[in-house]
Design a protein around this motif. Structure first.
Motif, mmCIF file in Angstrom:
data_model
loop_
_atom_site.group_PDB
_atom_site.id
_atom_site.type_symbol
_atom_site.label_atom_id
_atom_site.label_comp_id
_atom_site.label_asym_id
_atom_site.label_seq_id
_atom_site.Cartn_x
_atom_site.Cartn_y
_atom_site.Cartn_z
ATOM 1 N N GLU A 26 -50.700 -89.249 19.309
ATOM 2 C CA GLU A 26 -49.489 -89.955 20.191
ATOM 3 C C GLU A 26 -49.733 -90.488 21.129
ATOM 4 O O GLU A 26 -49.286 -90.811 22.068
ATOM 5 C CB GLU A 26 -48.139 -89.391 19.316
ATOM 6 C CG GLU A 26 -47.759 -88.900 17.904
ATOM 7 C CD GLU A 26 -46.217 -88.524 17.352
ATOM 8 O OE1 GLU A 26 -45.974 -88.312 18.665
ATOM 9 O OE2 GLU A 26 -45.972 -89.146 16.568
ATOM 10 N N PHE A 104 -42.456 -101.749 18.639
ATOM 11 C CA PHE A 104 -41.059 -100.553 19.119
ATOM 12 C C PHE A 104 -39.906 -100.716 18.093
ATOM 13 O O PHE A 104 -39.567 -100.257 17.504
ATOM 14 C CB PHE A 104 -41.054 -100.583 19.883
ATOM 15 C CG PHE A 104 -41.419 -100.478 21.374
ATOM 16 C CD1 PHE A 104 -42.740 -100.234 20.626
ATOM 17 C CD2 PHE A 104 -40.950 -100.045 22.990
ATOM 18 C CE1 PHE A 104 -43.138 -99.536 21.864
ATOM 19 C CE2 PHE A 104 -42.015 -99.880 23.630
ATOM 20 C CZ PHE A 104 -42.670 -99.248 22.974
ATOM 21 N N LYS A 109 -44.118 -97.392 10.862
ATOM 22 C CA LYS A 109 -44.704 -97.621 11.767
ATOM 23 C C LYS A 109 -46.021 -98.596 12.116
ATOM 24 O O LYS A 109 -46.170 -98.769 11.103
ATOM 25 C CB LYS A 109 -45.846 -96.169 11.619
ATOM 26 C CG LYS A 109 -46.651 -95.773 12.546
ATOM 27 C CD LYS A 109 -46.912 -93.925 11.940
ATOM 28 C CE LYS A 109 -47.931 -93.004 13.658
ATOM 29 N NZ LYS A 109 -46.962 -92.259 14.326
ATOM 30 N N ARG A 134 -43.677 -93.164 27.454
ATOM 31 C CA ARG A 134 -42.166 -93.200 26.903
ATOM 32 C C ARG A 134 -41.798 -94.243 25.737
ATOM 33 O O ARG A 134 -41.424 -93.671 25.340
ATOM 34 C CB ARG A 134 -41.189 -92.854 28.432
ATOM 35 C CG ARG A 134 -41.417 -92.531 29.407
ATOM 36 C CD ARG A 134 -40.524 -92.405 30.372
ATOM 37 N NE ARG A 134 -39.455 -92.266 30.379
ATOM 38 C CZ ARG A 134 -38.631 -92.223 31.308
ATOM 39 N NH1 ARG A 134 -38.192 -92.757 32.225
ATOM 40 N NH2 ARG A 134 -36.757 -92.063 30.489
ATOM 41 N N MET A 135 -43.088 -94.867 25.707
ATOM 42 C CA MET A 135 -42.169 -96.097 24.551
ATOM 43 C C MET A 135 -41.253 -96.088 24.305
ATOM 44 O O MET A 135 -40.662 -95.975 23.693
ATOM 45 C CB MET A 135 -42.403 -95.126 22.683
ATOM 46 C CG MET A 135 -43.513 -94.744 22.432
ATOM 47 S SD MET A 135 -44.827 -96.027 22.655
ATOM 48 C CE MET A 135 -47.109 -95.622 22.411
ATOM 49 N N GLU A 136 -40.690 -97.007 25.512
ATOM 50 C CA GLU A 136 -39.255 -97.507 26.041
ATOM 51 C C GLU A 136 -39.497 -98.197 26.678
ATOM 52 O O GLU A 136 -40.681 -98.127 28.015
ATOM 53 C CB GLU A 136 -38.537 -96.403 25.444
ATOM 54 C CG GLU A 136 -38.270 -95.826 27.117
ATOM 55 C CD GLU A 136 -37.068 -94.020 27.726
ATOM 56 O OE1 GLU A 136 -36.652 -94.061 26.108
ATOM 57 O OE2 GLU A 136 -36.462 -94.297 28.359
ATOM 58 N N ARG A 147 -36.129 -98.465 22.481
ATOM 59 C CA ARG A 147 -36.772 -97.485 22.216
ATOM 60 C C ARG A 147 -37.765 -97.853 20.738
ATOM 61 O O ARG A 147 -37.262 -98.277 20.066
ATOM 62 C CB ARG A 147 -35.900 -95.861 21.745
ATOM 63 C CG ARG A 147 -35.384 -95.465 23.293
ATOM 64 C CD ARG A 147 -35.153 -94.883 23.247
ATOM 65 N NE ARG A 147 -33.979 -94.090 25.119
ATOM 66 C CZ ARG A 147 -33.057 -94.334 25.219
ATOM 67 N NH1 ARG A 147 -32.187 -95.412 24.119
ATOM 68 N NH2 ARG A 147 -32.970 -93.804 26.292
ATOM 69 N N ALA A 148 -39.102 -97.433 20.536
ATOM 70 C CA ALA A 148 -39.779 -96.874 19.792
ATOM 71 C C ALA A 148 -38.701 -96.731 18.622
ATOM 72 O O ALA A 148 -38.725 -94.847 18.697
ATOM 73 C CB ALA A 148 -40.878 -96.740 19.748
ATOM 74 N N HIS A 150 -40.701 -96.067 15.634
ATOM 75 C CA HIS A 150 -41.527 -95.003 15.791
ATOM 76 C C HIS A 150 -42.735 -95.252 15.766
ATOM 77 O O HIS A 150 -43.079 -96.390 16.503
ATOM 78 C CB HIS A 150 -41.740 -95.243 13.636
ATOM 79 C CG HIS A 150 -40.689 -95.447 12.900
ATOM 80 N ND1 HIS A 150 -40.439 -94.404 12.101
ATOM 81 C CD2 HIS A 150 -40.118 -96.308 12.821
ATOM 82 C CE1 HIS A 150 -38.747 -94.524 11.086
ATOM 83 N NE2 HIS A 150 -39.089 -96.051 11.277
ATOM 84 N N ARG A 151 -42.972 -93.908 16.782
ATOM 85 C CA ARG A 151 -44.044 -94.452 17.830
ATOM 86 C C ARG A 151 -45.361 -94.895 17.154
ATOM 87 O O ARG A 151 -45.917 -94.688 16.588
ATOM 88 C CB ARG A 151 -44.149 -92.856 18.340
ATOM 89 C CG ARG A 151 -45.385 -92.903 19.771
ATOM 90 C CD ARG A 151 -45.996 -91.638 19.532
ATOM 91 N NE ARG A 151 -46.312 -91.896 21.425
ATOM 92 C CZ ARG A 151 -45.207 -91.918 23.035
ATOM 93 N NH1 ARG A 151 -44.061 -91.552 22.547
ATOM 94 N NH2 ARG A 151 -46.338 -91.818 24.061
#
Length: 280
Positions: A26, A104, A109, A134-136, A147-148, A150-151
């Motif tokens: 990921e 995000f 996905k 951090r996907m945010e 925030r995501a 699903h990454r």
């Protein structure tokens, strides 16, 4: 989810391993290689292979990292306030979502392509460190944090025009797409031009590699340029015998598809002149 290539994209085993490793970890997959080796197309084919939508962010010299998150249109809000528009009371009406925001908040996905990251300012990769890790990210105008759900699968391409920061590289899985060997090129050509006569392909590849290996060449022809050249050869119905050059003919037929600047054309003309002198 395993990527092995597609019917229209020949992926060497080491490239497929890199894609699958990045998906498993990921982490963003950073792909480097010569222009024309299929870096951008890789992201599209990964999306097609995994059955995922793709969001493409093509980076330019003027692109800022913030644009991938969101942009606040203060000018439009000021204009609407002067006109008495009721939309002005909700700042969210003036937030334009970038590609990462879209990824995000997507219901499932997705694949995100950040294409030619090295074209942007040197601070561009640093400005995306936390967001990709951090996907945010935080939206200061509305006070919300995105925030995501699903990454996403993030694929980043670079032509090596400038060095990327170590802190950015640490967060990526890296793969360099080496230029294909003759056998791999034959497989690639077969995908695009099935049934091409073997004698014609052998002669074309021989000349193509001769050009790539010429010393002093400024711009080596790429896979995409080989495919363009073969398309012209087929359109002109050139036979293997007609394609073959005499010792004094250094420049190949329709060389404008392969040589893209005057310095390289002049180089081959000089080589032709020297060959003629040696043949006397």
């Amino acid at each position: 989810m395993q990527f092995t290539g597609t019917d229209s994209y020949v992926a060497p085993p080491e490239l497929a391993i890199a894609v699958n490793a990045a998906v498993t970890l990921e982490r963003p997959l950073l792909v480097k290689g010569e222009p024309g080796t299929g870096k951008t197309e890789l992201a599209r084919q990964v999306a097609a292979s995994l059955g995922l939508p793709i969001l493409e962010w093509h980076v330019k010299s003027t692109t800022k990292a913030q644009q991938g998150l969101y942009e606040y249109d203060a000018v439009s809000r000021l204009r609407d306030s002067q006109l008495g528009d009721q939309r002005v009371h909700d700042v969210a009406n003036y937030i334009r979502k970038g590609k990462l925001w879209q990824a995000f908040t997507a219901p499932g996905k997705v694949v995100v392509l950040i294409d030619e990251i090295d074209k942007a300012d040197i601070e561009f990769p640093n400005d995306l460190l936390q967001e990709l890790d951090r996907m945010e990210f935080h939206v200061y105008e509305t006070g919300e944090t995105i925030r995501a759900r699903h990454r996403p699968v993030v694929i980043i391409t670079s032509n090596n025009e400038k060095e990327l920061p170590d802190a950015f590289l640490r967060r990526c899985f890296f793969h360099y797409i080496r230029f294909p060997d003759a056998e791999t090129l034959k497989r690639i050509v077969e995908v695009h031009y099935p049934g091409l006569k073997p004698a014609l392909l052998e002669e074309a590849l021989s000349q193509f590699f001769d050009i790539r290996e010429a010393p002093g060449l400024k711009k080596k022809p790429s896979t995409s340029e080989l495919l363009d050249w073969l398309k012209l050869i087929l359109a002109e119905d050139i036979s293997p015998a007609d394609l073959k050059r005499s010792p004094s003919e250094i420049l190949p037929r329709l060389h404008g598809a392969l040589l893209k600047n005057e310095q390289d054309v002049a180089l081959f003309e000089k080589l032709a002149f020297m060959a003629k002198r040696q043949g006397r």
